[in-house]
Enzyme design. Sequence first.
Site, PDB file in Angstrom:
ATOM      1  N   ASP A  77      -9.653   5.167   8.249  1.00 34.85           N
ATOM      2  CA  ASP A  77     -10.070   5.945   9.430  1.00 34.85           C
ATOM      3  C   ASP A  77      -9.639   5.308  10.749  1.00 34.85           C
ATOM      4  O   ASP A  77     -10.262   5.541  11.795  1.00 34.85           O
ATOM      5  CB  ASP A  77     -11.587   6.151   9.430  1.00 34.85           C
ATOM      6  CG  ASP A  77     -12.064   6.999   8.262  1.00 34.85           C
ATOM      7  OD1 ASP A  77     -11.236   7.736   7.692  1.00 34.85           O
ATOM      8  OD2 ASP A  77     -13.255   6.915   7.915  1.00 34.85           O
TER       9      ASP A  77
ATOM     10  N   HIS B 146       5.158  -8.105   1.034  1.00 38.29           N
ATOM     11  CA  HIS B 146       4.097  -8.763   0.278  1.00 38.29           C
ATOM     12  C   HIS B 146       2.705  -8.540   0.868  1.00 38.29           C
ATOM     13  O   HIS B 146       1.739  -9.190   0.472  1.00 38.29           O
ATOM     14  CB  HIS B 146       4.390 -10.270   0.206  1.00 38.29           C
ATOM     15  CG  HIS B 146       3.871 -10.928  -1.018  1.00 38.29           C
ATOM     16  ND1 HIS B 146       2.922 -11.920  -0.992  1.00 38.29           N
ATOM     17  CD2 HIS B 146       4.166 -10.721  -2.331  1.00 38.29           C
ATOM     18  CE1 HIS B 146       2.656 -12.318  -2.212  1.00 38.29           C
ATOM     19  NE2 HIS B 146       3.393 -11.605  -3.050  1.00 38.29           N
TER      20      HIS B 146
ATOM     21  N   LYS C  93      -0.993  -6.955   1.633  1.00 38.87           N
ATOM     22  CA  LYS C  93      -2.046  -6.284   0.863  1.00 38.87           C
ATOM     23  C   LYS C  93      -3.158  -5.916   1.830  1.00 38.87           C
ATOM     24  O   LYS C  93      -4.111  -6.673   2.015  1.00 38.87           O
ATOM     25  CB  LYS C  93      -2.612  -7.191  -0.231  1.00 38.87           C
ATOM     26  CG  LYS C  93      -1.615  -7.655  -1.280  1.00 38.87           C
ATOM     27  CD  LYS C  93      -1.268  -9.094  -1.063  1.00 38.87           C
ATOM     28  CE  LYS C  93      -0.363  -9.613  -2.159  1.00 38.87           C
ATOM     29  NZ  LYS C  93       0.065 -11.016  -1.884  1.00 38.87           N
TER      30      LYS C  93
END
Length: 222
Positions: free
Chosen positions: A161, A154, A156
């Site tokens: 870089d 779950h 996000k």
Amino acid sequence: MSVVQIVKIVGLGAVALTLSVEWLGWLFCRLWPRKITRGPLKEVFFFPTEVACTERLFTPDSPFPCPCPLPHNVNTSFTRLLGHILSASSSLDLCVFAFTNLDLSRAVLALHTRGIPIRILTDMDYTLITGSQIGAIRRAGICVRCDSGAVHMHHKFAVVDGRRLITGSLNWTLTAIQSNKENILVTEEPDLVLPFITEFQRLWVVNDPARRHLLSIASLVL
């Protein structure tokens, strides 16, 4: 010389000294300006966001104006998010539960076209939802690994870089961006970025298909 004259002379000398110090300070700042230290990047965005054209982010050098009816040159939470994604110059690691937004998919594909190494981790179940962009991203040749564990993957977050963290409640879906109350934090604070790099690498190794295959064979043998 009277006391009054002495007081006047001393007063004028003090004024002259004050002005001289201020002038020298001004001159010093002009000749040797100090760099303002702002510290690591820290930004917060909130959603839902205003709907605006994003074409300028993908084709900044185009001499032709975009003909779409959406507002142009508007700085929104979503355009700022896209800008951070498109700023990648050496790598993009993305760990996201649901991925259906076309503009974010276009950004990832644009980075791939520029030769930027990309790794994506996502939840197996949510690769099958309507509008999922994972199939198109895989077909483009981008490496995607799916978490097929008993519980949902779950997360996000994205690491740009290896130094810029993008994280929050936002799924990469149209509903989340235009309808839900969501948030995004963008930071280059090392103490915050490094744990996410470590977590991504851990999940990347755990969800290596070859590793899972070997583990399944080993379980059958045992």
